[in-house]
Design an enzyme around this catalytic site. Structure first.
Site, PDB file in Angstrom:
ATOM      1  N   ASP A  44      -4.817  -9.454  -3.626  1.00  0.00           N
ATOM      2  CA  ASP A  44      -4.741  -8.994  -2.247  1.00  0.00           C
ATOM      3  C   ASP A  44      -3.377  -9.312  -1.653  1.00  0.00           C
ATOM      4  O   ASP A  44      -3.080 -10.450  -1.314  1.00  0.00           O
ATOM      5  CB  ASP A  44      -5.839  -9.663  -1.414  1.00  0.00           C
ATOM      6  CG  ASP A  44      -5.829  -9.199   0.038  1.00  0.00           C
ATOM      7  OD1 ASP A  44      -5.253  -8.133   0.309  1.00  0.00           O
ATOM      8  OD2 ASP A  44      -6.397  -9.909   0.888  1.00  0.00           O
ATOM      9  N   ASP A  83      -9.109 -13.721  -4.766  1.00  0.00           N
ATOM     10  CA  ASP A  83      -9.853 -12.979  -3.745  1.00  0.00           C
ATOM     11  C   ASP A  83     -11.046 -12.241  -4.347  1.00  0.00           C
ATOM     12  O   ASP A  83     -11.719 -11.486  -3.660  1.00  0.00           O
ATOM     13  CB  ASP A  83      -8.924 -11.994  -3.019  1.00  0.00           C
ATOM     14  CG  ASP A  83      -9.378 -11.712  -1.594  1.00  0.00           C
ATOM     15  OD1 ASP A  83     -10.168 -12.506  -1.057  1.00  0.00           O
ATOM     16  OD2 ASP A  83      -8.952 -10.697  -1.023  1.00  0.00           O
ATOM     17  N   LYS A 142       0.776  -9.756   3.734  1.00  0.00           N
ATOM     18  CA  LYS A 142       0.650 -11.192   3.938  1.00  0.00           C
ATOM     19  C   LYS A 142       2.020 -11.864   3.836  1.00  0.00           C
ATOM     20  O   LYS A 142       2.929 -11.347   3.171  1.00  0.00           O
ATOM     21  CB  LYS A 142      -0.259 -11.799   2.854  1.00  0.00           C
ATOM     22  CG  LYS A 142      -1.708 -11.409   2.919  1.00  0.00           C
ATOM     23  CD  LYS A 142      -2.483 -12.045   1.762  1.00  0.00           C
ATOM     24  CE  LYS A 142      -3.944 -11.664   1.794  1.00  0.00           C
ATOM     25  NZ  LYS A 142      -4.672 -12.285   2.911  1.00  0.00           N
ATOM     26  N   LYS A 191     -17.597  -9.594  -3.591  1.00  0.00           N
ATOM     27  CA  LYS A 191     -16.295  -8.971  -3.298  1.00  0.00           C
ATOM     28  C   LYS A 191     -15.354  -9.189  -4.475  1.00  0.00           C
ATOM     29  O   LYS A 191     -15.111 -10.321  -4.894  1.00  0.00           O
ATOM     30  CB  LYS A 191     -15.715  -9.590  -2.027  1.00  0.00           C
ATOM     31  CG  LYS A 191     -14.268  -9.192  -1.725  1.00  0.00           C
ATOM     32  CD  LYS A 191     -13.714  -9.984  -0.546  1.00  0.00           C
ATOM     33  CE  LYS A 191     -12.214  -9.808  -0.402  1.00  0.00           C
ATOM     34  NZ  LYS A 191     -11.639 -10.638   0.676  1.00  0.00           N
ATOM     35  N   ARG A 224     -14.319  -6.411   3.697  1.00  0.00           N
ATOM     36  CA  ARG A 224     -15.505  -5.863   4.380  1.00  0.00           C
ATOM     37  C   ARG A 224     -15.684  -4.383   4.092  1.00  0.00           C
ATOM     38  O   ARG A 224     -16.789  -3.846   4.189  1.00  0.00           O
ATOM     39  CB  ARG A 224     -15.397  -6.127   5.878  1.00  0.00           C
ATOM     40  CG  ARG A 224     -14.215  -5.475   6.563  1.00  0.00           C
ATOM     41  CD  ARG A 224     -13.817  -6.171   7.853  1.00  0.00           C
ATOM     42  NE  ARG A 224     -13.277  -7.493   7.597  1.00  0.00           N
ATOM     43  CZ  ARG A 224     -12.934  -8.358   8.542  1.00  0.00           C
ATOM     44  NH1 ARG A 224     -13.079  -8.034   9.811  1.00  0.00           N
ATOM     45  NH2 ARG A 224     -12.453  -9.551   8.227  1.00  0.00           N
TER      46      ARG A 224
END
Length: 505
Positions: free
Chosen positions: A279, A297, A286, A274, A360
């Protein structure tokens, strides 16, 4: 840093710091004090008329893991200082204890200004492999000495070791040379991954990550290819395109290829990482606290790129392909939204529930690509869920796998590398939590078992391939400890490399 083997006599070995080991002696239920000295430590103790054991008996040193005792030999040895480092209980003495002890001691002597350091933690006792001990010392020292300081204009307190010597007997010099080479390769790759994770996100954009990966590939002799946004659209990678649409930075899909077994070119181990270079959470923003750490990330991507570097250097007889989907997850007027539906490369659709569950989505495309290419086994690494941190903390990586033998192989490789993995469930019942009424699957299954439901989503994109998902959210980025810097740990690099070596056999 210069790294060499030395076979000189310990008494005449000139250096700023001589690092030796000592374990905590078995107590047999009593309060008695005592330590068990490593081979070189015992020789030093004899030359110093039992001073090391005397300090232990006085309660100054018990041999606990990472405990340090500094001895000034006052001319009786050529070394300026002897650093005795504890390796923990003798019954638990293994390569990881030696690796950690070496890291702690090396970091300590570096901070005191030592320039020439000798590692002499060799143990000649039952159950301890001498080659693995030598490798663990090298790995620990180089991991412990690592620093990320490239953006500091000046640092008056910065000190670094110029020469690292590994003490060996003349009879075992060849064994130690091989151990040093392997240890150095593994740590250089790990520290390369740590550098990538620690880079600020305004520098390490998806384009820059691709540039650094391909530069490494050219130097290591790997074949490589990078898909740009147009190619990603042509292939139909809707997860990667959806996540990136809120960012001004274009996405990249990096492919690194190592062919160590050309006679079986149809058999390929795939490593998928990934690569979210930053992010924000997207529209599902966030909270500000610790958001700066979201530059990490892309820890899975860094691990795959680092592992490919190490595999290329160690040349196992196996074919390995590294796949890295990389982009930013940013909020803007063009960002994807909760309620959107994205179509992944293999045709399946995902209903978006929370844009902060973006990893994902890009992994789904990469896993679909790996499955379409016929790769097996497929192993992905991702800083995927906070749920795995709740479950396992920062000690173990969550391991989700559809094959028992692959699970055992990964755990064994991790044990060799000094990295811990814990098997997690993939039972069918968890799949009910990601059912969608309007798409093939839902992007999240809610709060409960969140790391498991995330893995169940990924499972939809691997077909019949043997597959493992490593959730490194709790182990990829750490706070400052006595044996490492705050920031990227490079977790996964050494385990993936050890796995490739073992599968090649």
């Amino acid at each position: 840093m210069e790294i060499q083997i030395t076979t000189r006599d310990v008494q005449t070995l000139s250096c700023d710091a001589l690092i030796v080991g000592a374990a905590r002696a078995p107590q047999n239920g009593q309060e008695e004090k005592g330590i068990v000295l490593s081979t070189t430590a015992a020789a030093v103790d004899k030359l110093l008329d039992g001073l090391l054991q005397e300090r232990a008996q006085a309660g100054e040193f018990q041999g606990n893991l990472g405990e340090l005792l500094t001895i000034h030999p006052m001319g009786r040895l050529a070394a300026q200082r002897v650093i005795v480092v504890g390796t923990g209980a003798q019954a638990k003495l293994d390569a990881q204890a030696i690796r950690r002890a070496s890291a702690i001691a090396t970091r300590h002597v570096q901070n005191t200004g030592a320039k020439q350091v000798v590692l002499a933690q060799g143990w000649q006792i039952a159950g301890i492999d001498e080659a693995l001990t030598a490798q663990a010392q090298v790995e620990g020292a180089l991991l412990g000495a690592y620093r990320f300081r490239k953006y500091q204009k000046s640092d008056n307190n910065q000190k670094s070791i110029a020469q690292l010597l590994l003490l060996a007997s003349e009879a075992k010099k060849d064994v130690y040379e091989q151990a040093l080479h392997k240890g150095q390769v593994l740590v250089e790759a790990t520290n390369f991954a740590r550098d990538l994770i620690n880079e600020p996100p305004n520098v390490l954009t998806p384009t820059e990550l691709a540039r650094r990966a391909t530069t490494m590939a050219e130097q290591a002799g790997l074949a490589y290819e990078v898909f740009d946004e147009a190619k990603i659209k042509e292939l139909g990678m809707g997860g990667l395109l959806g996540v990136t649409q809120g960012s001004a930075q274009p996405p990249q899909f990096i492919i690194l290829r190592y062919q160590g077994d050309p006679q079986h070119s149809d058999k390929v181990l795939a490593l998928v990482g990934k690569g979210i270079t930053f992010d924000t959470g997207g529209i599902s923003l966030k909270p500000p606290a610790d958001m700066d750490e979201m530059k990490g990330d892309m820890g899975g991507a860094a691990a795959v790129i680092g592992a490919m570097q190490a595999i290329a250097a160690l040349k196992p007889a196996i074919n390995v392909t590294g796949l890295v989907p990389t982009c930013e997850n940013m909020p803007s007027g063009t960002a994807f939204r909760p309620g959107d539906i994205l179509r992944i490369l293999n045709g399946k659709t995902i209903e978006i529930v929370n844009t902060d569950a973006e990893g994902r989505l890009i992994l789904a495309d990469a896993l679909s690509y790996a499955e379409q290419q016929g790769f097996s086994p497929i192993i992905d690494l991702a800083t995927l869920t906070g749920g795995i941190v709740v479950a396992l903390g920062h000690t173990m990586t969550g391991l989700f796998c559809n094959d028992e033998q692959l699970t055992a192989d990964i755990i064994a490789a991790g044990r060799t590398a000094g990295e811990k993995f814990w098997p997690m469930p993939l039972d069918d019942e968890y799949g009910d939590m990601i059912k969608s009424e309007i798409a093939d699957i839902k992007q999240t299954g809610g709060r409960w078992a969140s790391s498991v439901t995330a893995a169940k989503i990924l499972e939809h994109f691997v077909g019949n391939a043997k597959w493992a998902h490593l959730d490194i959210a709790g182990t990829s980025y750490g706070d400052k400890k006595s044996y490492q810097e705050k920031g990227g740990t490079g977790v996964g690099v050494r385990t993936l490399t050890e796995l490739a070596l073992s599968l090649a056999q």
